[in-house]
Design an enzyme around this catalytic site. Structure first.
Site, short mmCIF file in Angstrom:
data_model
loop_
_atom_site.label_atom_id
_atom_site.label_comp_id
_atom_site.label_asym_id
_atom_site.label_seq_id
_atom_site.Cartn_x
_atom_site.Cartn_y
_atom_site.Cartn_z
N HIS A 1 0.82 -1.22 0.00
CA HIS A 1 0.00 0.00 0.00
C HIS A 1 0.85 1.27 0.00
O HIS A 1 0.58 2.22 0.76
CB HIS A 1 -0.96 0.00 1.18
CG HIS A 1 -2.08 -0.99 1.03
ND1 HIS A 1 -3.20 -0.73 0.29
CD2 HIS A 1 -2.21 -2.27 1.50
CE1 HIS A 1 -4.00 -1.79 0.32
NE2 HIS A 1 -3.42 -2.74 1.04
N ASN B 1 -6.64 -5.38 -5.80
CA ASN B 1 -7.84 -4.59 -6.04
C ASN B 1 -7.60 -3.09 -5.88
O ASN B 1 -8.26 -2.28 -6.53
CB ASN B 1 -8.97 -5.02 -5.10
CG ASN B 1 -8.60 -4.93 -3.63
OD1 ASN B 1 -7.65 -5.56 -3.18
ND2 ASN B 1 -9.34 -4.14 -2.87
N HIS B 2 -6.64 -2.67 -5.06
CA HIS B 2 -6.41 -1.24 -4.86
C HIS B 2 -5.78 -0.58 -6.08
O HIS B 2 -5.98 0.60 -6.31
CB HIS B 2 -5.53 -1.01 -3.63
CG HIS B 2 -6.31 -0.83 -2.37
ND1 HIS B 2 -6.50 0.38 -1.76
CD2 HIS B 2 -6.97 -1.73 -1.61
CE1 HIS B 2 -7.24 0.23 -0.68
NE2 HIS B 2 -7.53 -1.05 -0.56
N HIS C 1 -4.64 -12.82 -5.25
CA HIS C 1 -5.07 -11.69 -4.41
C HIS C 1 -6.57 -11.80 -4.23
O HIS C 1 -7.35 -11.71 -5.18
CB HIS C 1 -4.71 -10.35 -5.06
CG HIS C 1 -4.90 -9.18 -4.15
ND1 HIS C 1 -3.89 -8.66 -3.37
CD2 HIS C 1 -6.00 -8.42 -3.88
CE1 HIS C 1 -4.34 -7.65 -2.67
NE2 HIS C 1 -5.62 -7.47 -2.97
N ASP D 1 -4.16 -9.66 0.20
CA ASP D 1 -5.46 -9.02 0.40
C ASP D 1 -5.83 -9.02 1.88
O ASP D 1 -6.18 -7.99 2.43
CB ASP D 1 -6.58 -9.67 -0.40
CG ASP D 1 -7.81 -8.75 -0.50
OD1 ASP D 1 -7.68 -7.56 -0.16
OD2 ASP D 1 -8.88 -9.20 -0.91
#
Length: 414
Positions: free
Chosen positions: A11, A85-86, A152, A183
């Protein structure tokens, strides 16, 4: 034998609590993984998705990742990764750019051989599109001693799962010896039939409910005397920003001074102080507690009086855990299976750092970008390949609503 670092959910770019220091912490944690990979002489770094927190990272975060990948490449350690997904978009991914620069390999249905192990990839796929998956993978090289799938999503048998691991393995055209996942930010390992399935966890604390140390997995693949594949998974911790979790249960008649006393019992130097208040005591003003934590040297403080947000956290609550109100909101948002645009709009509206007068402009800008990208052309809400994370995810309001002067798109580089 093949030895790899299994990491994910880094992240990079997440401006947690609207703090630039926390944003730097996420990049520092990713760089620490790269440093460990170079120092340990491993054969590859395998990233299980959500390298960036947002699909449009700011320039300093992008350059920081590029610098780390160049150091890894100079050490002849390949970087194998998938898309989470991010970071997912409808078109090209940042991972594709890194691959074009010779700094990464995007894993997919064809095997990528590292030593005696063949690695495959499965990008995040929203629930609405999983029925169309056929799990058709190309055969591994004849001399491969082991196979691994990097994925993920939220897989069984782990908490919050919505993806059936056993069904996936049964449908796959390759017999995988290990599944390396991202995830879920909680590190965990289980065995499904004869396959080891493991989450590496996140490299930084992305929410107040992530109390365990952050880190990654060191995974070794080999073969026993009979030629059967063996998998050894070991946990490695990272030295990340300290979090001080101060839990205070107030007795009747106790109040702010009792909480301040408890705060002063902790070493808060450069730490994030997370203060949780329960019990029967007097009302407490969070600002007074935050001031006490900052006086003790804390980087920042976060105070939650559970009595004001749903009762004593010690009482069992169905479906929603008020130990962290943000986690409860993330869980509800996740159940809605929002698109990436929907998630950005939700974050914008809930971001207390955005003045009410600016919300309309921010929303209009986000929708305009989605139209320009074609993200609304004949697609359902989830078809951009993203959903929000579950408990342990990193969906607190963050950089999706920051000023965009430092943000870049892949078009700036391609």
């Amino acid at each position: 034998m093949t030895r790899v670092i299994h990491t994910g959910d880094t992240h990079v770019g997440y401006r947690q609590y609207h703090s630039p220091d926390r944003r730097q912490d996420f990049l520092d944690a990713f760089e620490a993984v790269i440093d460990d990979a170079i120092a340990s002489d491993c054969h590859a770094v395998v990233h299980a998705g959500d390298l960036f927190h947002d699909r449009r990272p700011d320039l300093p975060d992008l350059l920081g990742v590029l610098s780390a990948l160049r150091r890894l490449d100079a050490a002849d350690v390949p970087f194998l990764a998938i898309v989470g997904n991010h970071e997912a978009t409808r078109g090209s991914q940042w991972l594709d750019l890194f691959e074009n620069l010779g700094l990464a390999t995007r894993l997919g249905a064809d095997p990528t051989a590292v030593g005696d192990t063949a690695f495959y990839g499965l990008d995040h796929v929203p629930r609405s599109r999983r029925d169309d998956l056929d799990y058709d993978f190309a055969p591994p090289p004849a001399d491969a001693e082991a196979t691994a799938l990097v994925g993920h999503g939220l897989f069984t048998p782990f908490p919050h799962a919505d993806w059936d691991t056993e069904a996936m393995l049964d449908a796959a055209t390759v017999d995988f010896d290990a599944v390396l996942l991202g995830d879920n930010h909680v590190a965990d390992t289980a065995q499904v039939d004869d396959t080891w399935v493991t989450y590496c966890g996140s490299t930084e604390r992305a929410s107040a409910d992530e109390r365990d140390a952050r880190g990654y997995n060191l995974v070794e693949f080999g073969a026993d005397a009979g030629g059967d594949a063996t998998v050894d998974i070991r946990r490695r911790s990272l030295d990340t920003r300290p979090f001080a979790f101060v839990d205070v249960e107030l007795a009747e008649g106790e109040g702010v001074e009792r909480v301040r006393e408890r705060v002063r019992e902790y070493d808060l130097s450069d730490a994030v102080a997370v203060v949780s208040i329960t019990g029967e005591g007097d009302p407490v003003t969070p600002a007074a507690i935050e001031d006490a934590a900052l006086e003790e040297g804390a980087l920042l403080a976060r105070v939650t009086d559970h009595r004001a947000v749903g009762g004593d956290a010690s009482e069992a609550m169905p479906d929603v855990d008020f130990a962290d109100p943000d986690a409860a909101v993330r869980e509800r948002v996740r159940e809605m299976d929002l698109s990436n645009l929907g998630r950005r709009l939700d974050e914008t509206i809930r971001d207390d750092a955005v003045a009410d007068s600016n919300v309309r402009d921010r929303v209009a800008s986000a929708v305009g970008e989605a139209v320009a990208d074609g993200a609304l052309d004949g697609s359902s809400g989830a078809d951009d390949g993203t959903t929000a994370d579950a408990d342990g995810g990193a969906d607190e309001a963050g950089d999706a609503t920051d000023d965009e002067q430092d943000q870049v798109s892949m078009g700036d580089f391609l």
